[in-house]
Design an enzyme around this catalytic site. Sequence first.
Site, PDB file in Angstrom:
ATOM      1  N   PHE A   1     -48.863 -27.399 -20.476  1.00 55.40           N
ATOM      2  CA  PHE A   1     -47.422 -27.164 -19.782  1.00 55.40           C
ATOM      3  C   PHE A   1     -46.964 -28.050 -18.341  1.00 55.40           C
ATOM      4  O   PHE A   1     -47.158 -27.542 -17.248  1.00 55.40           O
ATOM      5  CB  PHE A   1     -46.509 -25.499 -19.213  1.00 55.40           C
ATOM      6  CG  PHE A   1     -47.084 -24.453 -20.394  1.00 55.40           C
ATOM      7  CD1 PHE A   1     -46.138 -25.075 -21.936  1.00 55.40           C
ATOM      8  CD2 PHE A   1     -47.566 -23.461 -20.281  1.00 55.40           C
ATOM      9  CE1 PHE A   1     -46.669 -24.470 -22.453  1.00 55.40           C
ATOM     10  CE2 PHE A   1     -47.270 -22.809 -21.140  1.00 55.40           C
ATOM     11  CZ  PHE A   1     -47.222 -23.047 -23.161  1.00 55.40           C
ATOM     12  N   PRO A   2     -47.590 -29.768 -18.302  1.00 50.80           N
ATOM     13  CA  PRO A   2     -47.508 -30.555 -17.287  1.00 50.80           C
ATOM     14  C   PRO A   2     -45.945 -30.243 -16.997  1.00 50.80           C
ATOM     15  O   PRO A   2     -45.943 -30.837 -14.882  1.00 50.80           O
ATOM     16  CB  PRO A   2     -47.673 -31.752 -17.735  1.00 50.80           C
ATOM     17  CG  PRO A   2     -47.655 -31.451 -18.899  1.00 50.80           C
ATOM     18  CD  PRO A   2     -47.593 -30.352 -19.870  1.00 50.80           C
ATOM     19  N   LEU A   3     -44.943 -29.707 -17.467  1.00 56.03           N
ATOM     20  CA  LEU A   3     -43.323 -30.026 -16.689  1.00 56.03           C
ATOM     21  C   LEU A   3     -42.682 -28.063 -16.632  1.00 56.03           C
ATOM     22  O   LEU A   3     -41.837 -28.130 -16.273  1.00 56.03           O
ATOM     23  CB  LEU A   3     -42.294 -31.326 -17.360  1.00 56.03           C
ATOM     24  CG  LEU A   3     -42.845 -31.785 -17.767  1.00 56.03           C
ATOM     25  CD1 LEU A   3     -42.095 -32.676 -18.489  1.00 56.03           C
ATOM     26  CD2 LEU A   3     -42.277 -32.862 -16.183  1.00 56.03           C
ATOM     27  N   GLY A   4     -43.694 -27.241 -16.341  1.00 58.82           N
ATOM     28  CA  GLY A   4     -43.558 -25.915 -16.257  1.00 58.82           C
ATOM     29  C   GLY A   4     -43.507 -25.595 -17.812  1.00 58.82           C
ATOM     30  O   GLY A   4     -44.098 -25.720 -19.074  1.00 58.82           O
TER      31      GLY A   4
ATOM     32  N   TYR B   1     -52.584 -26.931 -35.602  1.00 62.22           N
ATOM     33  CA  TYR B   1     -51.429 -27.625 -35.139  1.00 62.22           C
ATOM     34  C   TYR B   1     -50.549 -27.532 -36.257  1.00 62.22           C
ATOM     35  O   TYR B   1     -50.824 -28.809 -37.531  1.00 62.22           O
ATOM     36  CB  TYR B   1     -50.871 -28.516 -34.281  1.00 62.22           C
ATOM     37  CG  TYR B   1     -51.795 -28.935 -33.271  1.00 62.22           C
ATOM     38  CD1 TYR B   1     -51.201 -27.142 -32.030  1.00 62.22           C
ATOM     39  CD2 TYR B   1     -51.493 -29.594 -32.462  1.00 62.22           C
ATOM     40  CE1 TYR B   1     -51.512 -26.963 -31.322  1.00 62.22           C
ATOM     41  CE2 TYR B   1     -52.076 -29.448 -30.674  1.00 62.22           C
ATOM     42  CZ  TYR B   1     -52.089 -28.373 -30.533  1.00 62.22           C
ATOM     43  OH  TYR B   1     -52.021 -28.128 -28.801  1.00 62.22           O
TER      44      TYR B   1
ATOM     45  N   PRO C   1     -38.659 -19.839 -22.629  1.00 64.48           N
ATOM     46  CA  PRO C   1     -37.323 -19.736 -22.147  1.00 64.48           C
ATOM     47  C   PRO C   1     -37.479 -18.260 -20.718  1.00 64.48           C
ATOM     48  O   PRO C   1     -38.189 -17.649 -20.871  1.00 64.48           O
ATOM     49  CB  PRO C   1     -36.693 -18.672 -22.974  1.00 64.48           C
ATOM     50  CG  PRO C   1     -37.094 -18.668 -24.238  1.00 64.48           C
ATOM     51  CD  PRO C   1     -38.436 -19.484 -24.037  1.00 64.48           C
TER      52      PRO C   1
END
Length: 301
Positions: A217-220, A68, A224
């Site tokens: 990706f817990p919210l999708g 990171y 894009p």
Amino acid sequence: MTDATRPTAALAGTYDLAGYQVNRIGFGAMQLPGPGVMGPPKDHDDAIAVLRRAVELGVNHIDTAQFYGPDVSNALIREALHPYADDLAIVSKVGARRDTKGQWLPALTPEAVREDVEANLRALGTERLAAVNLRLQEHPVPGQAPLEDLLAAMVAMREEGLIAGVGISTADHDQVVQAIEQAAVVTVQNAYSLLDRSDEAVLRLCSDHGISYVPYFPLGSAFPGMKKVVDDATVQAVAQETDATPAQVGLAWLLAHDESVLLIPGTSSVAHLEQNLAVASVQLSDSQLARLDAIAAPSEG
């Protein structure tokens, strides 16, 4: 929000992670570096403030990686929090590196895995990590060692005391089974959300074995054109009913869905951090959970 009005005292309960009793809502450091997870943060002081505020509010599980930045998130964590509290579980991951252009390069040999664990330890200024996730590729890449050899390298480092627990990431059901049998993994980090429940069988496997499951990706998807939990009409309706944000509803559903789920929402904003941690106080009724469950049927494959 002041120190006296903490988002939550318990942060949604605790879970055993390689001997560390971690709160179920932690912090992911991926958003601390610059755009594309490359380079220094937009505001160095804000990044330090986020880390310190997270710990102040009860976070004792921080997810990071040497790639990171690269070398950015670990340096920030050390600057903000070292010397570390005894109960702070720092979890990193290996299996990838970055080039000067920001490309993600696989590093999936026993030698690379060891080199990168040692690099994390040096950068963070610690002698042991709570856990390290072996990050696999969705498809095998040239030069990649067999999973058996990679897990053996991780187990060796656990036996040497460099890491308390072995984890695995971006792994399918068979790979997780192998990791459980060979390495007694303590955590699995895979893509999963209210809208994408294709990894349900792995989540169930983890739950049955007392292994923490950390969804990325817990919210999708962050990419894009891909579906996002916050855009779903039912999620938005439940948010209005509970006086919460759609993001909080999506995260609260994950906590309610299975007790083995640990969250590591990331941000570079103190205000957004406090909003994320306040998810622990969002109460979803049985009927609301049923409506959310019905959005996307899980796959058992």
